[in-house]
Design a protein around this motif. Structure first.
Motif, PDB file in Angstrom:
ATOM      1  N   HIS A  60      27.860 -19.257 -12.864  1.00 28.56           N
ATOM      2  CA  HIS A  60      29.192 -19.306 -12.259  1.00 28.56           C
ATOM      3  C   HIS A  60      29.392 -18.019 -11.470  1.00 28.56           C
ATOM      4  CE1 HIS A  60      33.511 -19.831 -11.773  1.00 28.56           C
ATOM      5  NE2 HIS A  60      33.336 -21.078 -12.188  1.00 28.56           N
ATOM      6  N   ARG A  61      30.155 -18.095 -10.393  1.00 27.82           N
ATOM      7  CA  ARG A  61      30.387 -16.927  -9.542  1.00 27.82           C
ATOM      8  C   ARG A  61      31.351 -15.915 -10.157  1.00 27.82           C
ATOM      9  NH1 ARG A  61      28.397 -17.583  -4.447  1.00 27.82           N
ATOM     10  NH2 ARG A  61      27.951 -19.707  -3.793  1.00 27.82           N
ATOM     11  N   ASP A  62      32.252 -16.378 -11.031  1.00 28.51           N
ATOM     12  CA  ASP A  62      33.318 -15.531 -11.552  1.00 28.51           C
ATOM     13  C   ASP A  62      33.000 -15.034 -12.964  1.00 28.51           C
ATOM     14  OD1 ASP A  62      35.943 -14.340 -11.545  1.00 28.51           O
ATOM     15  OD2 ASP A  62      36.581 -16.007 -12.839  1.00 28.51           O
ATOM     16  N   ARG A  63      32.921 -13.732 -13.130  1.00 30.65           N
ATOM     17  CA  ARG A  63      32.605 -13.127 -14.425  1.00 30.65           C
ATOM     18  C   ARG A  63      33.660 -13.456 -15.483  1.00 30.65           C
ATOM     19  NH1 ARG A  63      29.165  -9.245 -16.148  1.00 30.65           N
ATOM     20  NH2 ARG A  63      29.712  -8.297 -18.126  1.00 30.65           N
ATOM     21  N   LYS A  64      34.930 -13.438 -15.097  1.00 33.51           N
ATOM     22  CA  LYS A  64      36.009 -13.723 -16.051  1.00 33.51           C
ATOM     23  C   LYS A  64      35.895 -15.152 -16.594  1.00 33.51           C
ATOM     24  CE  LYS A  64      39.425 -10.442 -14.304  1.00 33.51           C
ATOM     25  NZ  LYS A  64      39.319  -9.424 -15.300  1.00 33.51           N
ATOM     26  N   THR A  65      35.527 -16.072 -15.732  1.00 29.72           N
ATOM     27  CA  THR A  65      35.325 -17.454 -16.174  1.00 29.72           C
ATOM     28  C   THR A  65      34.189 -17.515 -17.183  1.00 29.72           C
ATOM     29  OG1 THR A  65      36.133 -18.323 -14.071  1.00 29.72           O
ATOM     30  CG2 THR A  65      34.766 -19.795 -15.402  1.00 29.72           C
ATOM     31  N   GLU A  67      33.168 -15.114 -19.135  1.00 36.96           N
ATOM     32  CA  GLU A  67      33.615 -14.484 -20.382  1.00 36.96           C
ATOM     33  C   GLU A  67      34.452 -15.454 -21.209  1.00 36.96           C
ATOM     34  OE1 GLU A  67      35.478 -10.926 -18.909  1.00 36.96           O
ATOM     35  OE2 GLU A  67      33.547  -9.899 -18.660  1.00 36.96           O
ATOM     36  N   LYS A  68      35.317 -16.227 -20.544  1.00 38.76           N
ATOM     37  CA  LYS A  68      36.119 -17.230 -21.254  1.00 38.76           C
ATOM     38  C   LYS A  68      35.238 -18.329 -21.828  1.00 38.76           C
ATOM     39  CE  LYS A  68      40.289 -16.520 -18.503  1.00 38.76           C
ATOM     40  NZ  LYS A  68      41.164 -17.083 -17.460  1.00 38.76           N
ATOM     41  N   HIS A  94      24.464 -10.450 -13.461  1.00 38.79           N
ATOM     42  CA  HIS A  94      24.328 -10.924 -12.084  1.00 38.79           C
ATOM     43  C   HIS A  94      22.964 -11.583 -11.933  1.00 38.79           C
ATOM     44  CE1 HIS A  94      27.902  -9.327 -10.142  1.00 38.79           C
ATOM     45  NE2 HIS A  94      27.812  -8.329 -11.014  1.00 38.79           N
TER      46      HIS A  94
END
Length: 186
Positions: A60-65, A67-68, A94
């Motif tokens: 996924h491109r988004d780290r926060k996503t 982490e969730k 990355h």
């Protein structure tokens, strides 16, 4: 039958763990972790998810996503399946740094062997040298073992490494059959 297989394997914590390398382990992992697949694909709706036995990757491109997703997966595993993510092997990184998967370092355009796997085959060659000279192992058996490793290593960008090891192996067994040329031409 399943109970016999599971009771036969001794672990540090009674009732936890599977015999690594055993074909039943692969089968049981795939059956047991099907629930994880369903959870990740249908409830978390992860678009880029790949699992092989007990190794899996989510892109996924988004780290926060990510982490969730990691928190949700950890909660699901501990609650529903009574297992947990390996604390040392579970990371968000990355993609350009490459990921370790199935004994390889996988990058966008190429794959390398993990260094520990490369060192292991070099040590194994030395062991073959000793065993063959002592008569403990037949050359055919050593050759079959090497061929198995060679087939595995072909999945990575290892042409020069395989070429060097093939020469060492052929020298080790004092063979003049040209195994190196046969293997590298395929």
């Amino acid at each position: 039958m399943i109970k016999i297989i599971l009771k036969n394997h001794k672990t540090e914590i009674a009732g936890k763990g599977m015999p690594i390398g055993n074909l039943t382990s692969q089968f049981f992992a795939n059956v047991y972790l099907n629930e994880l697949d369903q959870f990740i694909k249908h409830q978390l709706r992860a678009k880029y998810y790949v699992r092989y036995v007990d190794d899996f990757v989510i892109l996924h491109r988004d780290r926060k996503t990510l982490e969730k997703l990691k928190v949700a997966i950890d909660e699901f595993l501990s609650g529903a399946l009574k297992i947990e993510l390996h604390p040392d092997k579970t990371r968000i990184i990355h993609l350009e740094k490459g990921i370790t998967l199935l004994g390889f370092r996988v990058f966008y355009y190429y794959r390398l062997l993990k260094r520990s796997n490369a060192r292991r085959i070099i040590k194994r060659l030395e062991k073959f040298r000793q065993q063959c000279s002592n008569g403990d192992v037949k050359r055919e058996d050593a050759s079959r073992s090497f061929e198995g490793w060679f087939a595995y290593a072909e999945f990575a960008n290892t042409y020069n490494f395989r070429r060097r090891l093939t020469k060492e192996f052929d020298d080790l067994l004092s063979e003049s059959s040209g195994l190196a040329d046969k293997r590298l031409s395929s």
